[in-house]
Design a protein around this motif. Sequence first.
Motif, PDB file in Angstrom:
ATOM      1  N   LYS A   8     -17.448  -7.314  31.284  1.00 11.34           N
ATOM      2  CA  LYS A   8     -18.500  -5.898  31.588  1.00 11.34           C
ATOM      3  C   LYS A   8     -17.895  -4.601  31.374  1.00 11.34           C
ATOM      4  CE  LYS A   8     -22.363  -8.731  33.291  1.00 11.34           C
ATOM      5  NZ  LYS A   8     -23.615  -8.714  34.130  1.00 11.34           N
ATOM      6  N   LYS A  12     -18.345  -1.611  28.948  1.00 10.65           N
ATOM      7  CA  LYS A  12     -18.779  -0.134  29.489  1.00 10.65           C
ATOM      8  C   LYS A  12     -17.709   0.891  29.033  1.00 10.65           C
ATOM      9  CE  LYS A  12     -21.669  -2.131  32.969  1.00 10.65           C
ATOM     10  NZ  LYS A  12     -21.670  -2.268  34.712  1.00 10.65           N
ATOM     11  N   ARG A  16     -18.636   4.016  26.410  1.00  9.88           N
ATOM     12  CA  ARG A  16     -18.153   5.339  26.950  1.00  9.88           C
ATOM     13  C   ARG A  16     -17.322   5.900  25.865  1.00  9.88           C
ATOM     14  NH1 ARG A  16     -17.703   3.197  32.316  1.00  9.88           N
ATOM     15  NH2 ARG A  16     -15.411   3.439  31.653  1.00  9.88           N
ATOM     16  N   LYS A  40     -27.152   5.187  24.438  1.00  5.90           N
ATOM     17  CA  LYS A  40     -27.307   6.238  25.640  1.00  5.90           C
ATOM     18  C   LYS A  40     -28.310   5.848  26.441  1.00  5.90           C
ATOM     19  CE  LYS A  40     -25.940  10.248  23.080  1.00  5.90           C
ATOM     20  NZ  LYS A  40     -26.417  11.405  22.238  1.00  5.90           N
ATOM     21  N   ASP A  41     -29.347   5.005  26.298  1.00  6.57           N
ATOM     22  CA  ASP A  41     -30.333   4.375  27.165  1.00  6.57           C
ATOM     23  C   ASP A  41     -29.850   3.368  27.869  1.00  6.57           C
ATOM     24  OD1 ASP A  41     -33.369   3.794  27.999  1.00  6.57           O
ATOM     25  OD2 ASP A  41     -32.740   1.850  26.879  1.00  6.57           O
ATOM     26  N   GLN A  42     -29.833   3.550  29.231  1.00  4.49           N
ATOM     27  CA  GLN A  42     -29.320   2.682  30.386  1.00  4.49           C
ATOM     28  C   GLN A  42     -29.803   1.207  30.224  1.00  4.49           C
ATOM     29  OE1 GLN A  42     -26.629   3.695  32.172  1.00  4.49           O
ATOM     30  NE2 GLN A  42     -26.503   1.537  32.553  1.00  4.49           N
ATOM     31  N   SER A  43     -31.033   1.100  30.050  1.00  2.00           N
ATOM     32  CA  SER A  43     -31.421  -0.494  30.004  1.00  2.00           C
ATOM     33  C   SER A  43     -30.977  -1.182  28.627  1.00  2.00           C
ATOM     34  CB  SER A  43     -33.056  -0.578  29.838  1.00  2.00           C
ATOM     35  OG  SER A  43     -33.703   0.022  28.812  1.00  2.00           O
ATOM     36  N   LYS A  45     -28.293  -0.291  27.062  1.00  2.93           N
ATOM     37  CA  LYS A  45     -26.903  -0.311  27.219  1.00  2.93           C
ATOM     38  C   LYS A  45     -26.463  -1.576  28.225  1.00  2.93           C
ATOM     39  CE  LYS A  45     -24.661   3.319  28.566  1.00  2.93           C
ATOM     40  NZ  LYS A  45     -24.295   4.654  29.264  1.00  2.93           N
ATOM     41  N   ASN A  46     -27.090  -1.941  29.046  1.00  2.30           N
ATOM     42  CA  ASN A  46     -27.025  -2.999  29.994  1.00  2.30           C
ATOM     43  C   ASN A  46     -27.394  -4.441  29.199  1.00  2.30           C
ATOM     44  OD1 ASN A  46     -26.542  -1.529  32.247  1.00  2.30           O
ATOM     45  ND2 ASN A  46     -28.415  -1.376  33.031  1.00  2.30           N
ATOM     46  N   GLU A  47     -28.165  -4.140  28.339  1.00  3.47           N
ATOM     47  CA  GLU A  47     -28.698  -5.286  27.612  1.00  3.47           C
ATOM     48  C   GLU A  47     -27.486  -5.936  26.588  1.00  3.47           C
ATOM     49  OE1 GLU A  47     -31.861  -6.794  24.130  1.00  3.47           O
ATOM     50  OE2 GLU A  47     -32.555  -5.127  25.689  1.00  3.47           O
TER      51      GLU A  47
END
Length: 96
Positions: A8, A12, A16, A40-43, A45-47
């Motif tokens: 992970k 990340k 970046r 750029k969308d956090q959700s 990106k997490n997915e």
Amino acid sequence: MFGTMEIKSACKRAIRNILYVKNVTDVVIFEDPFELEFLKDQSFKNEIVNKITSDIESQKFEKIHLKTYGKILMPKKQPANYRFCSMIDIYEELFF
């Protein structure tokens, strides 16, 4: 093998880096593809990070096939000297 947290973290860092350089290649014509807005969308990106981590941990590498979206010949410094360039899928760029 690497653990979940290391994978992970690497994903990340890759995201970046891609957002920082605004590109997945050094070819100017492919600069700032619209897919970067999704990263750029956090959700989202997490997915993506969770999906890549899951695929790596399950070792389902056969699902990953190199998809190219744009192919061009870029001229080099000398006449009649070209470099073949292509842009690959951003998910696969992050995966690799």
